[in-house]
Design an enzyme around this catalytic site. Structure first.
Site, PDB file in Angstrom:
ATOM      1  N   ASN A 146       9.132  38.001  31.980  1.00 38.12           N
ATOM      2  CA  ASN A 146       9.746  38.881  32.718  1.00 38.12           C
ATOM      3  C   ASN A 146       8.980  39.579  33.393  1.00 38.12           C
ATOM      4  OD1 ASN A 146       9.254  40.385  30.313  1.00 38.12           O
ATOM      5  ND2 ASN A 146      10.261  42.128  31.405  1.00 38.12           N
ATOM      6  N   HIS A 147       7.502  39.899  33.405  1.00 34.20           N
ATOM      7  CA  HIS A 147       6.593  40.714  34.284  1.00 34.20           C
ATOM      8  C   HIS A 147       6.095  39.509  35.202  1.00 34.20           C
ATOM      9  CE1 HIS A 147       6.339  44.639  32.827  1.00 34.20           C
ATOM     10  NE2 HIS A 147       6.946  43.952  31.686  1.00 34.20           N
ATOM     11  N   HIS A 155       8.015  39.726  24.096  1.00 31.50           N
ATOM     12  CA  HIS A 155       8.812  40.688  24.946  1.00 31.50           C
ATOM     13  C   HIS A 155       9.405  41.834  24.211  1.00 31.50           C
ATOM     14  CE1 HIS A 155      11.930  41.614  28.085  1.00 31.50           C
ATOM     15  NE2 HIS A 155      12.892  41.341  27.222  1.00 31.50           N
TER      16      HIS A 155
END
Length: 241
Positions: free
Chosen positions: A75-76, A193
């Site tokens: 997600n980063h 995550h």
């Protein structure tokens, strides 16, 4: 472009996966040295989140070019992909560790965006004992095949593909519910995550983000052939934050 990258069995060395790195590549190198990682024959697979929060995020471009290192999109990375297009608030991005990229010159922002956009959403690795899947956050389907076929389906609507990507990169539903149903069609699924104090397993889903980027955290490595973690799993699901 396929969103799933596949790897044949490593017949000459070992295969490991590592949890979220978040710009701490020197600490990761030290961890690899501790296990006698051999760059000539061993391979290292990353569950994503190479950048943000740590001091060495700029090194990510060098790492993804290494022949023995393979990463999925986290997600980063997703945030870094979207940042140059102006689809994100700078304060929000910086609060999530993206300050290093906010201050980067435009050409570097675009370089990171392009490189991360080329990363797969999922990887699958053949091992002596069966197929192992790797994704950043979760497989949002009951079977691995449903997931991998869907994200590479050219007839899939953009709306549906976005929803699948969102779940694969951002979801914490399985671990929050302590859902032990697992993912059919693979021997194991390796994810990161969600930072934990210790590595944990729910069904056949292995959580290996133990906050190597925290002051008191550490990098967990998992041998994809034996599914043994370094350090070993203590058998308790324990949140880091």
């Amino acid at each position: 472009m396929s969103f799933v990258k596949r790897f044949e069995r490593n017949t000459v060395g070992r295969d490991f996966a590592v949890g979220d790195i978040h710009g701490h590549f020197t600490a990761l190198q030290n961890r690899l040295a501790q296990i006698g990682f051999n760059r000539d024959v061993d391979r290292l697979f990353s569950v994503g989140d190479l950048v943000d929060r740590g001091p060495e995020s700029d090194n990510a471009l060098e790492w993804i070019d290494l022949p023995w290192f393979h990463a999925v999109r986290g997600n980063h990375e997703d945030m870094a992909i979207r940042w140059p297009s102006g689809n994100m608030d700078s304060a929000h991005y910086a609060a999530n560790g993206g300050g290093w990229n906010v201050s980067n010159p435009r050409y570097l922002q675009l370089a990171f965006s392009g490189a991360f956009d080329a990363l797969p959403i999922a990887m699958e690795v053949e091992t002596e004992a069966g197929l192992v899947g790797i994704v950043h956050a979760d497989c949002p389907f009951p079977t691995w095949r449903d997931f991998t076929v869907s994200i590479d389906d050219s007839n899939l609507s953009n709306k549906m593909r976005k929803a699948i990507f969102e779940a694969a990169l951002w979801s914490r539903e399985r671990i929050q519910d302590e859902d032990r149903s697992g993912v059919a069609g693979i021997r194991a699924l390796i994810v990161g995550h969600t930072p934990l104090k210790n590595p944990a397993v729910l069904g056949n889903v292995h959580y290996i983000d133990t906050g190597g980027w925290f002051r008191d955290g550490y990098f967990t490595l998992i041998d994809l052939s034996t599914l043994e973690t370094i350090p070993p799993i203590p058998g308790k699901l324990d949140w880091a934050a």
